[in-house]
Scaffold this motif. Structure first.
Motif, PDB file in Angstrom:
ATOM      1  N   CYS A  51       0.853  -1.196   0.000  1.00 30.18           N
ATOM      2  CA  CYS A  51       0.000   0.000   0.000  1.00 30.18           C
ATOM      3  C   CYS A  51       0.885   1.242   0.000  1.00 30.18           C
ATOM      4  N   ARG A  52       0.924   1.935  -1.106  1.00 27.18           N
ATOM      5  CA  ARG A  52       1.760   3.126  -1.240  1.00 27.18           C
ATOM      6  C   ARG A  52       0.939   4.417  -1.336  1.00 27.18           C
ATOM      7  N   LYS A  53      -0.378   4.283  -1.442  1.00 27.85           N
ATOM      8  CA  LYS A  53      -1.206   5.481  -1.564  1.00 27.85           C
ATOM      9  C   LYS A  53      -2.630   5.185  -1.113  1.00 27.85           C
ATOM     10  N   LEU A  54      -3.361   6.245  -0.826  1.00 32.24           N
ATOM     11  CA  LEU A  54      -4.769   6.124  -0.478  1.00 32.24           C
ATOM     12  C   LEU A  54      -5.594   6.109  -1.762  1.00 32.24           C
ATOM     13  N   HIS A  55      -6.613   5.242  -1.760  1.00 34.02           N
ATOM     14  CA  HIS A  55      -7.523   5.153  -2.910  1.00 34.02           C
ATOM     15  C   HIS A  55      -8.915   5.601  -2.451  1.00 34.02           C
ATOM     16  N   PHE A  56      -9.412   6.681  -3.025  1.00 31.53           N
ATOM     17  CA  PHE A  56     -10.757   7.175  -2.727  1.00 31.53           C
ATOM     18  C   PHE A  56     -11.668   6.792  -3.890  1.00 31.53           C
ATOM     19  N   LEU A  57     -12.579   5.867  -3.647  1.00 32.71           N
ATOM     20  CA  LEU A  57     -13.533   5.454  -4.683  1.00 32.71           C
ATOM     21  C   LEU A  57     -14.604   6.530  -4.816  1.00 32.71           C
ATOM     22  N   THR A  58     -14.648   7.190  -5.964  1.00 31.83           N
ATOM     23  CA  THR A  58     -15.593   8.295  -6.165  1.00 31.83           C
ATOM     24  C   THR A  58     -16.796   7.908  -7.018  1.00 31.83           C
ATOM     25  N   HIS A  59     -16.676   6.780  -7.729  1.00 27.78           N
ATOM     26  CA  HIS A  59     -17.778   6.357  -8.595  1.00 27.78           C
ATOM     27  C   HIS A  59     -17.696   4.852  -8.810  1.00 27.78           C
ATOM     28  N   PRO A 106     -17.842   0.140 -13.991  1.00 32.37           N
ATOM     29  CA  PRO A 106     -16.775   1.115 -14.217  1.00 32.37           C
ATOM     30  C   PRO A 106     -16.564   1.962 -12.958  1.00 32.37           C
ATOM     31  N   VAL A 107     -15.322   2.068 -12.504  1.00 33.39           N
ATOM     32  CA  VAL A 107     -15.033   2.776 -11.253  1.00 33.39           C
ATOM     33  C   VAL A 107     -13.993   3.868 -11.478  1.00 33.39           C
ATOM     34  N   ASN A 108     -14.121   4.923 -10.668  1.00 39.63           N
ATOM     35  CA  ASN A 108     -13.168   6.033 -10.688  1.00 39.63           C
ATOM     36  C   ASN A 108     -12.577   6.212  -9.297  1.00 39.63           C
ATOM     37  N   PHE A 109     -11.283   6.564  -9.263  1.00 41.99           N
ATOM     38  CA  PHE A 109     -10.593   6.812  -8.003  1.00 41.99           C
ATOM     39  C   PHE A 109      -9.867   8.140  -8.046  1.00 41.99           C
ATOM     40  N   ILE A 110      -9.826   8.799  -6.883  1.00 43.13           N
ATOM     41  CA  ILE A 110      -8.854   9.851  -6.622  1.00 43.13           C
ATOM     42  C   ILE A 110      -7.822   9.215  -5.694  1.00 43.13           C
ATOM     43  N   THR A 111      -6.526   9.365  -6.009  1.00 47.33           N
ATOM     44  CA  THR A 111      -5.492   8.735  -5.192  1.00 47.33           C
ATOM     45  C   THR A 111      -4.536   9.785  -4.627  1.00 47.33           C
TER      46      THR A 111
END
Length: 227
Positions: A51-59, A106-111
């Motif tokens: 785990c090197r970053k945070l994954h924010f599931l936005t969609h 289909p998914v989108n992330f802000i990381t």
């Protein structure tokens, strides 16, 4: 327009809640965000991946798969945006994801890379407190578990076992587990466990199939423990 969309999406996540418009504007102006997309069926994270970053599931929706070390119990859960993937795995030892994540749509992330997370903790007290509160709340829930009311009936033992394997407290779950394994876990006979599961199925708490226990709504199991 894009700036406003990111602004509104960040406010959906606990780590950014409580930040004022001015603070969030500074975050957007000086923080390196990543933006990832995955099509249906694509693996987003593999269990034990670093785990090197945070994954924010936005969609979109994800299937979360978690299993015991010996593979005797595997749990499939569905999560829906907004959702943050295992924040606690970014710190501590080991820094690896405990579950696998696959896109159900289909998914989108802000990381956010770890260094960016640490920088936000240093610059914005609200973000730092939100991070501390989130990690502390998770730790407190785990520490309180041994002191909570213990199951008195076989039904409650089964419900407690299943709930303790869940990553989230809402939604449908699917447990891949053999009857003999579950019987050993709750310290009862295979026949008694089988009979109780069928009784729970008749009561609408779950559905049984070969090697699987489907729970349509995990809240039903919580009611078993509190009822």
């Amino acid at each position: 327009m894009e700036h406003l969309q990111v602004f509104n999406r960040l406010l959906q996540f606990p780590l950014f809640q409580g930040m004022g418009k001015s603070e969030l504007s500074q975050v957007l102006a000086h923080t390196k965000f990543g933006f990832d997309k995955y099509e249906t069926g694509k693996r987003v994270i593999r269990k034990e991946e670093v785990c090197r970053k945070l994954h924010f599931l936005t969609h979109g929706d994800l299937r979360v798969t978690t299993e015991t070390a010996d593979g005797s119990c595997v749990v499939d859960e569905q999560v829906t945006a907004p959702y943050t993937l295992q924040t606690e795995c970014l710190f501590g030892l080991p820094q690896r994801f405990r579950s696998s994540f696959v896109a159900l749509s289909p998914v989108n992330f802000i990381t956010l890379d770890k260094q960016e997370v640490l920088r936000l903790c240093q610059r914005f007290e609200v973000f730092q407190l939100n991070m501390f509160n989130q990690l502390a709340a998770q730790s407190q829930r785990l520490l309180l578990q041994p002191w909570q009311h213990q199951p008195a009936t076989l039904r409650q033992h089964i419900a407690s076992f299943l709930l303790s394997r869940c990553q989230t407290d809402t939604g449908a779950k699917c447990f891949h587990i053999l009857m003999v394994t579950l019987a050993q876990a709750v310290n009862d006979s295979r026949l008694d466990v089988s009979n109780e599961l069928r009784a729970m199925e008749r009561d609408g708490l779950l559905n049984l199939s070969r090697g699987k226990i489907h729970v349509p709504d995990v809240e039903l199991l919580h009611r078993v423990l509190t009822g």
